[in-house]
Design a protein around this motif. Structure first.
Motif, PDB file in Angstrom:
ATOM      1  N   THR A 192       0.842  -1.195   0.000  1.00 56.85           N
ATOM      2  CA  THR A 192       0.000   0.000   0.000  1.00 56.85           C
ATOM      3  C   THR A 192       0.874   1.242   0.000  1.00 56.85           C
ATOM      4  O   THR A 192       2.054   1.200   0.374  1.00 56.85           O
ATOM      5  CB  THR A 192      -0.912   0.063   1.246  1.00 56.85           C
ATOM      6  N   PHE A 193       0.263   2.361  -0.395  1.00 59.51           N
ATOM      7  CA  PHE A 193       0.870   3.674  -0.215  1.00 59.51           C
ATOM      8  C   PHE A 193       0.395   4.227   1.120  1.00 59.51           C
ATOM      9  O   PHE A 193      -0.807   4.179   1.422  1.00 59.51           O
ATOM     10  CB  PHE A 193       0.444   4.630  -1.332  1.00 59.51           C
ATOM     11  N   SER A 203      -3.290   8.347   6.001  1.00 61.52           N
ATOM     12  CA  SER A 203      -4.136   7.768   4.963  1.00 61.52           C
ATOM     13  C   SER A 203      -3.386   6.636   4.274  1.00 61.52           C
ATOM     14  O   SER A 203      -2.154   6.655   4.169  1.00 61.52           O
ATOM     15  CB  SER A 203      -4.541   8.824   3.937  1.00 61.52           C
ATOM     16  N   ILE A 204      -4.132   5.661   3.812  1.00 62.66           N
ATOM     17  CA  ILE A 204      -3.567   4.501   3.118  1.00 62.66           C
ATOM     18  C   ILE A 204      -4.324   4.315   1.809  1.00 62.66           C
ATOM     19  O   ILE A 204      -5.557   4.439   1.773  1.00 62.66           O
ATOM     20  CB  ILE A 204      -3.673   3.232   3.997  1.00 62.66           C
ATOM     21  N   ALA A 244      -7.955  11.271   4.027  1.00 63.33           N
ATOM     22  CA  ALA A 244      -8.242  11.610   2.637  1.00 63.33           C
ATOM     23  C   ALA A 244      -9.644  11.143   2.265  1.00 63.33           C
ATOM     24  O   ALA A 244     -10.171  10.200   2.849  1.00 63.33           O
ATOM     25  CB  ALA A 244      -7.207  10.967   1.722  1.00 63.33           C
ATOM     26  N   THR A 245     -10.247  11.828   1.328  1.00 65.69           N
ATOM     27  CA  THR A 245     -11.569  11.417   0.863  1.00 65.69           C
ATOM     28  C   THR A 245     -11.556  11.015  -0.606  1.00 65.69           C
ATOM     29  O   THR A 245     -12.537  10.496  -1.110  1.00 65.69           O
ATOM     30  CB  THR A 245     -12.599  12.550   1.050  1.00 65.69           C
ATOM     31  N   GLU A 246     -10.438  11.254  -1.263  1.00 65.38           N
ATOM     32  CA  GLU A 246     -10.328  10.920  -2.677  1.00 65.38           C
ATOM     33  C   GLU A 246      -9.256   9.860  -2.862  1.00 65.38           C
ATOM     34  O   GLU A 246      -8.266   9.827  -2.127  1.00 65.38           O
ATOM     35  CB  GLU A 246      -9.929  12.154  -3.504  1.00 65.38           C
ATOM     36  N   ASP A 247      -9.443   9.022  -3.881  1.00 65.15           N
ATOM     37  CA  ASP A 247      -8.416   8.048  -4.239  1.00 65.15           C
ATOM     38  C   ASP A 247      -7.182   8.778  -4.779  1.00 65.15           C
ATOM     39  O   ASP A 247      -7.256   9.931  -5.191  1.00 65.15           O
ATOM     40  CB  ASP A 247      -8.943   7.098  -5.314  1.00 65.15           C
ATOM     41  N   LEU A 248      -6.064   8.094  -4.814  1.00 63.98           N
ATOM     42  CA  LEU A 248      -4.870   8.678  -5.431  1.00 63.98           C
ATOM     43  C   LEU A 248      -5.117   8.825  -6.927  1.00 63.98           C
ATOM     44  O   LEU A 248      -5.605   7.886  -7.569  1.00 63.98           O
ATOM     45  CB  LEU A 248      -3.644   7.769  -5.244  1.00 63.98           C
ATOM     46  N   PRO A 249      -4.783   9.983  -7.505  1.00 64.70           N
ATOM     47  CA  PRO A 249      -4.909  10.110  -8.958  1.00 64.70           C
ATOM     48  C   PRO A 249      -4.089   9.032  -9.669  1.00 64.70           C
ATOM     49  O   PRO A 249      -2.947   8.759  -9.291  1.00 64.70           O
ATOM     50  CB  PRO A 249      -4.358  11.509  -9.243  1.00 64.70           C
TER      51      PRO A 249
END
Ligand code: FES
Length: 133
Positions: free
Chosen positions: A75-76, A83-84, A98-103
């Protein structure tokens, strides 16, 4: 309106690309750090002969801190507020602030020259109104 086109940027060859290691590059410009990873097993959206290569912005979608790749949990992780994100599931936010996925960086594979090329971004890079400045 104006449509800005993403650049094409060669990331490297698959041959010799290590498995389960984050390889840094920048895209679509030098102020947008990213990681490419060869997961070693096919994943959603993965490219290359094994369907296992994916790439993401390395700026956390919460407040822009750099995420680091943990090969043990695959995972990141963001050290700022923990956040993971899951590179094997399209950069999905697993937990944290975080509320958004990684771009996700769109990749293309050219089998003739064994080359991975970045061609676009899904999702908004942290701190930007547009991915192309
Ligand atoms: Fe990454 Fe807050 S900046 S969790």
């Amino acid at each position: 309106g104006t449509t800005l086109l993403y650049p094409r940027k060669a990331i490297g060859k698959v041959k010799g690309m290590p498995v389960n290691q984050a390889i840094p590059f920048s895209y679509p410009d030098t102020s947008s750090p990213c990681y490419a990873i060869r997961m070693g097993n096919a994943v959603p959206g993965g490219v290359g002969p094994g369907g296992d290569i994916v790439a993401f912005s390395s700026m956390c979608t919460h407040m822009g801190c750099p995420v680091t790749y943990d090969g043990g949990t695959r995972t990141f992780k963001c050290g700022c507020h923990y956040s993971i994100f899951d590179p094997e599931n399209s950069g999905q936010m697993v937990c944290g602030q975080a509320t958004e996925d990684l771009p996700k960086i769109q990749l293309e594979y050219n089998s003739k020259i064994d080359s991975i090329t970045a061609v676009g971004v899904d999702g908004l890079i942290y701190g930007r109104q547009f991915n192309i400045l």
